[in-house]
Design a protein around this motif. Sequence first.
Motif, PDB file in Angstrom:
ATOM      1  N   TYR A   5      41.617  38.734  64.108  1.00 36.15           N
ATOM      2  CA  TYR A   5      42.323  37.704  63.347  1.00 36.15           C
ATOM      3  C   TYR A   5      41.350  36.628  62.880  1.00 36.15           C
ATOM      4  O   TYR A   5      41.446  36.144  61.743  1.00 36.15           O
ATOM      5  CB  TYR A   5      43.442  37.079  64.185  1.00 36.15           C
ATOM      6  CG  TYR A   5      44.166  35.978  63.453  1.00 36.15           C
ATOM      7  CD1 TYR A   5      45.109  36.280  62.472  1.00 36.15           C
ATOM      8  CD2 TYR A   5      43.892  34.640  63.708  1.00 36.15           C
ATOM      9  CE1 TYR A   5      45.763  35.274  61.776  1.00 36.15           C
ATOM     10  CE2 TYR A   5      44.537  33.636  63.020  1.00 36.15           C
ATOM     11  CZ  TYR A   5      45.469  33.959  62.062  1.00 36.15           C
ATOM     12  OH  TYR A   5      46.107  32.975  61.363  1.00 36.15           O
ATOM     13  N   ASP A   6      40.416  36.255  63.738  1.00 38.09           N
ATOM     14  CA  ASP A   6      39.408  35.261  63.355  1.00 38.09           C
ATOM     15  C   ASP A   6      38.574  35.760  62.180  1.00 38.09           C
ATOM     16  O   ASP A   6      38.256  34.994  61.265  1.00 38.09           O
ATOM     17  CB  ASP A   6      38.505  34.923  64.539  1.00 38.09           C
ATOM     18  CG  ASP A   6      39.214  34.090  65.595  1.00 38.09           C
ATOM     19  OD1 ASP A   6      40.233  33.447  65.263  1.00 38.09           O
ATOM     20  OD2 ASP A   6      38.750  34.086  66.746  1.00 38.09           O
ATOM     21  N   ILE A   7      38.228  37.040  62.200  1.00 34.09           N
ATOM     22  CA  ILE A   7      37.452  37.626  61.097  1.00 34.09           C
ATOM     23  C   ILE A   7      38.241  37.539  59.792  1.00 34.09           C
ATOM     24  O   ILE A   7      37.725  37.107  58.752  1.00 34.09           O
ATOM     25  CB  ILE A   7      37.077  39.089  61.407  1.00 34.09           C
ATOM     26  CG1 ILE A   7      36.085  39.144  62.558  1.00 34.09           C
ATOM     27  CG2 ILE A   7      36.523  39.793  60.172  1.00 34.09           C
ATOM     28  CD1 ILE A   7      35.864  40.540  63.127  1.00 34.09           C
ATOM     29  N   VAL A   8      39.517  37.934  59.841  1.00 34.33           N
ATOM     30  CA  VAL A   8      40.368  37.901  58.648  1.00 34.33           C
ATOM     31  C   VAL A   8      40.575  36.463  58.188  1.00 34.33           C
ATOM     32  O   VAL A   8      40.497  36.158  56.993  1.00 34.33           O
ATOM     33  CB  VAL A   8      41.723  38.601  58.925  1.00 34.33           C
ATOM     34  CG1 VAL A   8      42.707  38.369  57.792  1.00 34.33           C
ATOM     35  CG2 VAL A   8      41.511  40.079  59.156  1.00 34.33           C
ATOM     36  N   SER A   9      40.809  35.570  59.121  1.00 33.62           N
ATOM     37  CA  SER A   9      41.042  34.172  58.793  1.00 33.62           C
ATOM     38  C   SER A   9      39.816  33.545  58.119  1.00 33.62           C
ATOM     39  O   SER A   9      39.941  32.840  57.120  1.00 33.62           O
ATOM     40  CB  SER A   9      41.397  33.408  60.068  1.00 33.62           C
ATOM     41  OG  SER A   9      41.601  32.054  59.799  1.00 33.62           O
ATOM     42  N   LYS A  10      38.636  33.823  58.646  1.00 32.73           N
ATOM     43  CA  LYS A  10      37.406  33.299  58.037  1.00 32.73           C
ATOM     44  C   LYS A  10      37.209  33.875  56.638  1.00 32.73           C
ATOM     45  O   LYS A  10      36.795  33.166  55.722  1.00 32.73           O
ATOM     46  CB  LYS A  10      36.197  33.622  58.918  1.00 32.73           C
ATOM     47  CG  LYS A  10      36.121  32.762  60.151  1.00 32.73           C
ATOM     48  CD  LYS A  10      34.950  33.156  61.028  1.00 32.73           C
ATOM     49  CE  LYS A  10      34.984  32.370  62.329  1.00 32.73           C
ATOM     50  NZ  LYS A  10      33.932  32.801  63.255  1.00 32.73           N
ATOM     51  N   PHE A  11      37.526  35.142  56.471  1.00 40.93           N
ATOM     52  CA  PHE A  11      37.397  35.771  55.154  1.00 40.93           C
ATOM     53  C   PHE A  11      38.345  35.115  54.147  1.00 40.93           C
ATOM     54  O   PHE A  11      37.964  34.834  53.008  1.00 40.93           O
ATOM     55  CB  PHE A  11      37.690  37.271  55.262  1.00 40.93           C
ATOM     56  CG  PHE A  11      37.601  38.004  53.956  1.00 40.93           C
ATOM     57  CD1 PHE A  11      36.378  38.364  53.418  1.00 40.93           C
ATOM     58  CD2 PHE A  11      38.756  38.334  53.255  1.00 40.93           C
ATOM     59  CE1 PHE A  11      36.300  39.039  52.203  1.00 40.93           C
ATOM     60  CE2 PHE A  11      38.685  39.006  52.057  1.00 40.93           C
ATOM     61  CZ  PHE A  11      37.454  39.359  51.529  1.00 40.93           C
ATOM     62  N   LEU A  12      39.573  34.841  54.569  1.00 37.74           N
ATOM     63  CA  LEU A  12      40.570  34.282  53.656  1.00 37.74           C
ATOM     64  C   LEU A  12      40.378  32.794  53.398  1.00 37.74           C
ATOM     65  O   LEU A  12      40.949  32.256  52.449  1.00 37.74           O
ATOM     66  CB  LEU A  12      41.976  34.543  54.192  1.00 37.74           C
ATOM     67  CG  LEU A  12      42.440  35.994  54.119  1.00 37.74           C
ATOM     68  CD1 LEU A  12      43.779  36.152  54.817  1.00 37.74           C
ATOM     69  CD2 LEU A  12      42.521  36.477  52.687  1.00 37.74           C
ATOM     70  N   ARG A  13      39.609  32.115  54.215  1.00 34.54           N
ATOM     71  CA  ARG A  13      39.339  30.691  53.982  1.00 34.54           C
ATOM     72  C   ARG A  13      38.494  30.460  52.736  1.00 34.54           C
ATOM     73  O   ARG A  13      38.570  29.399  52.131  1.00 34.54           O
ATOM     74  CB  ARG A  13      38.631  30.078  55.194  1.00 34.54           C
ATOM     75  CG  ARG A  13      39.568  29.770  56.308  1.00 34.54           C
ATOM     76  CD  ARG A  13      38.871  28.996  57.402  1.00 34.54           C
ATOM     77  NE  ARG A  13      39.571  29.241  58.654  1.00 34.54           N
ATOM     78  CZ  ARG A  13      38.980  29.424  59.809  1.00 34.54           C
ATOM     79  NH1 ARG A  13      37.670  29.381  59.909  1.00 34.54           N
ATOM     80  NH2 ARG A  13      39.689  29.647  60.879  1.00 34.54           N
ATOM     81  N   VAL A  14      37.705  31.446  52.362  1.00 33.61           N
ATOM     82  CA  VAL A  14      36.896  31.333  51.144  1.00 33.61           C
ATOM     83  C   VAL A  14      37.840  31.391  49.946  1.00 33.61           C
ATOM     84  O   VAL A  14      38.670  32.303  49.832  1.00 33.61           O
ATOM     85  CB  VAL A  14      35.846  32.477  51.079  1.00 33.61           C
ATOM     86  CG1 VAL A  14      35.048  32.403  49.800  1.00 33.61           C
ATOM     87  CG2 VAL A  14      34.940  32.447  52.302  1.00 33.61           C
ATOM     88  N   ARG A  15      37.723  30.415  49.059  1.00 27.10           N
ATOM     89  CA  ARG A  15      38.664  30.277  47.942  1.00 27.10           C
ATOM     90  C   ARG A  15      38.775  31.542  47.093  1.00 27.10           C
ATOM     91  O   ARG A  15      39.867  31.943  46.698  1.00 27.10           O
ATOM     92  CB  ARG A  15      38.263  29.094  47.072  1.00 27.10           C
ATOM     93  CG  ARG A  15      39.226  28.838  45.937  1.00 27.10           C
ATOM     94  CD  ARG A  15      38.840  27.628  45.113  1.00 27.10           C
ATOM     95  NE  ARG A  15      38.841  26.410  45.894  1.00 27.10           N
ATOM     96  CZ  ARG A  15      39.892  25.597  46.012  1.00 27.10           C
ATOM     97  NH1 ARG A  15      41.014  25.896  45.400  1.00 27.10           N
ATOM     98  NH2 ARG A  15      39.823  24.503  46.730  1.00 27.10           N
ATOM     99  N   THR A  16      37.675  32.199  46.846  1.00 21.90           N
ATOM    100  CA  THR A  16      37.710  33.391  45.988  1.00 21.90           C
ATOM    101  C   THR A  16      38.381  34.579  46.670  1.00 21.90           C
ATOM    102  O   THR A  16      38.814  35.507  45.993  1.00 21.90           O
ATOM    103  CB  THR A  16      36.285  33.801  45.563  1.00 21.90           C
ATOM    104  OG1 THR A  16      35.495  34.019  46.740  1.00 21.90           O
ATOM    105  CG2 THR A  16      35.652  32.737  44.700  1.00 21.90           C
ATOM    106  N   ASN A  17      38.497  34.547  47.993  1.00 23.83           N
ATOM    107  CA  ASN A  17      39.095  35.661  48.730  1.00 23.83           C
ATOM    108  C   ASN A  17      40.598  35.486  48.969  1.00 23.83           C
ATOM    109  O   ASN A  17      41.245  36.401  49.463  1.00 23.83           O
ATOM    110  CB  ASN A  17      38.403  35.842  50.075  1.00 23.83           C
ATOM    111  CG  ASN A  17      36.956  36.238  49.922  1.00 23.83           C
ATOM    112  OD1 ASN A  17      36.570  36.782  48.898  1.00 23.83           O
ATOM    113  ND2 ASN A  17      36.162  35.952  50.929  1.00 23.83           N
TER     114      ASN A  17
END
Length: 131
Positions: free
Chosen positions: A34-46
Amino acid sequence: MPELENCPTCGTVYMKNPVRDVCENCYKEEEKKYDIVSKFLRVRTNRASTIENLVKSTGVEEELIYKWTRKGRLKAAQFPNLGYPCDLCGTIITQGKLCSSCSGGILQDLNRLEKEKESKEARKKGTYYSF
């Protein structure tokens, strides 16, 4: 009284918990993912990533992403291309358990059954004449 259950992921026995549906070890693994997905989705382009893109980019299983979206940990309002499958047909939805077409079909069936029930009762209450 607490109940014992087998973990659906690894099969080990654990105490059933209303918060978690897996054992402690699998829960820790899920939280890392979940942390991996959350960090990925925090990037505006993602933020506009689809489920398929999210799976490719992070390596996290599709079912876990569906689970987090269904539970509200990943909000569809923040990430417009995320959702989970309808319980009947599998169409991707963002809220509830059924898509609008499946729930509409169920409502139509219920209305039809109600009308049939009313017509059967009306036939039973017919007027009888005796001579």
